[in-house]
Design an enzyme around this catalytic site. Sequence first.
Site, PDB file in Angstrom:
ATOM      1  N   GLU A 195       0.841  -1.190   0.000  1.00 21.15           N
ATOM      2  CA  GLU A 195       0.000   0.000   0.000  1.00 21.15           C
ATOM      3  C   GLU A 195       0.884   1.252   0.000  1.00 21.15           C
ATOM      4  O   GLU A 195       1.996   1.232   0.538  1.00 21.15           O
ATOM      5  CB  GLU A 195      -0.944   0.019   1.193  1.00 21.15           C
ATOM      6  CG  GLU A 195      -0.287   0.214   2.550  1.00 21.15           C
ATOM      7  CD  GLU A 195      -1.302   0.400   3.662  1.00 21.15           C
ATOM      8  OE1 GLU A 195      -1.858   1.499   3.777  1.00 21.15           O
ATOM      9  OE2 GLU A 195      -1.528  -0.564   4.412  1.00 21.15           O
TER      10      GLU A 195
ATOM     11  N   GLY B 144       1.512   5.307   0.838  1.00 24.13           N
ATOM     12  CA  GLY B 144       1.141   6.525   1.547  1.00 24.13           C
ATOM     13  C   GLY B 144       1.166   7.754   0.662  1.00 24.13           C
ATOM     14  O   GLY B 144       0.778   8.841   1.109  1.00 24.13           O
ATOM     15  N   ARG B 145       1.586   7.606  -0.578  1.00 26.96           N
ATOM     16  CA  ARG B 145       1.508   8.713  -1.531  1.00 26.96           C
ATOM     17  C   ARG B 145       0.098   8.862  -2.096  1.00 26.96           C
ATOM     18  O   ARG B 145      -0.313   9.962  -2.466  1.00 26.96           O
ATOM     19  CB  ARG B 145       2.478   8.498  -2.696  1.00 26.96           C
ATOM     20  CG  ARG B 145       3.945   8.485  -2.321  1.00 26.96           C
ATOM     21  CD  ARG B 145       4.817   8.392  -3.567  1.00 26.96           C
ATOM     22  NE  ARG B 145       4.716   9.602  -4.372  1.00 26.96           N
ATOM     23  CZ  ARG B 145       5.171   9.710  -5.626  1.00 26.96           C
ATOM     24  NH1 ARG B 145       5.724   8.663  -6.222  1.00 26.96           N
ATOM     25  NH2 ARG B 145       5.059  10.847  -6.284  1.00 26.96           N
TER      26      ARG B 145
ATOM     27  N   ARG C 248       3.259  12.031   5.324  1.00 29.20           N
ATOM     28  CA  ARG C 248       3.570  10.696   5.859  1.00 29.20           C
ATOM     29  C   ARG C 248       4.962  10.618   6.482  1.00 29.20           C
ATOM     30  O   ARG C 248       5.258   9.688   7.222  1.00 29.20           O
ATOM     31  CB  ARG C 248       3.465   9.646   4.750  1.00 29.20           C
ATOM     32  CG  ARG C 248       4.515   9.803   3.650  1.00 29.20           C
ATOM     33  CD  ARG C 248       4.453   8.696   2.635  1.00 29.20           C
ATOM     34  NE  ARG C 248       5.393   8.928   1.536  1.00 29.20           N
ATOM     35  CZ  ARG C 248       5.703   8.013   0.624  1.00 29.20           C
ATOM     36  NH1 ARG C 248       5.152   6.818   0.680  1.00 29.20           N
ATOM     37  NH2 ARG C 248       6.549   8.303  -0.350  1.00 29.20           N
TER      38      ARG C 248
ATOM     39  N   ARG D 150      14.193 -16.624   9.360  1.00 33.42           N
ATOM     40  CA  ARG D 150      13.260 -15.810  10.131  1.00 33.42           C
ATOM     41  C   ARG D 150      12.452 -16.589  11.162  1.00 33.42           C
ATOM     42  O   ARG D 150      11.464 -16.081  11.689  1.00 33.42           O
ATOM     43  CB  ARG D 150      12.304 -15.083   9.172  1.00 33.42           C
ATOM     44  CG  ARG D 150      12.998 -14.183   8.169  1.00 33.42           C
ATOM     45  CD  ARG D 150      13.801 -13.082   8.843  1.00 33.42           C
ATOM     46  NE  ARG D 150      14.371 -12.148   7.857  1.00 33.42           N
ATOM     47  CZ  ARG D 150      15.076 -11.064   8.155  1.00 33.42           C
ATOM     48  NH1 ARG D 150      15.297 -10.763   9.432  1.00 33.42           N
ATOM     49  NH2 ARG D 150      15.551 -10.278   7.209  1.00 33.42           N
TER      50      ARG D 150
END
Length: 237
Positions: A93, A95-96, A164, A191
Amino acid sequence: MTAIQTRSNVTVELVKSSATDSDVATAARVSTIGGSHEQEVDLMKDAGLINYLMRDRHGSPFEHTSFTYYIEAPIFVAREFFRHRAGFSYNEESGRYKKLQPSFYVPAADRPLLQVGKPGAYDFKQGSDAHFARMAADMLHAYNEAYEAYEDMLKAGIAREVARMVLPVGLFTSFYVTCNARSLMHFLGLRTKSQAATFPSFPQREIEMVAELMEDHFAEQMPLTYGAYNSNGRVAP
């Protein structure tokens, strides 16, 4: 001001997959008998072949599989995740182009908080109730201040891509990731912590939470491959 929300968990959804043990075995057998994709699957023979491929590290047959996950995790987890490049594709996604929602990560009370030892030789230990209370209070204060500043800039007409910049890495982001079984096994080897692993790994707990949920889907979709992976030290072929 919009009220912030906090989470101590992550989201991992298997959106789609094209990944079976027979995919691996079929791809491997082409080298000796040619194309056999229309033949009936023989799981007993597949199990032995898959274990051989894993043990002797013939990895390319495991690449003929695909998993697509949807993940919600803090930004700092996504930045660690995106360091895995070979065999991975990502879309996150932005934030711009959209307003980022006020969802922030606060560790659960059982999350070890204290780093003990020197770099390269340290461990994490449980903190006291006072440690947890201070951590949670400081995080909430910082998150509220940051998101209030973010919204203030948006209301003033400042571009989302600029506003942001004030937001912390504890903010939740969402992304799609697609990988094959070989790249997934390499990711899990780095991980997660496991007694079955030949080589130790030291993941941050939050990315390990993501990896553990991805591993559950992997085990369900490809049980023979997953069993061979564990019995051969959790080393990606």
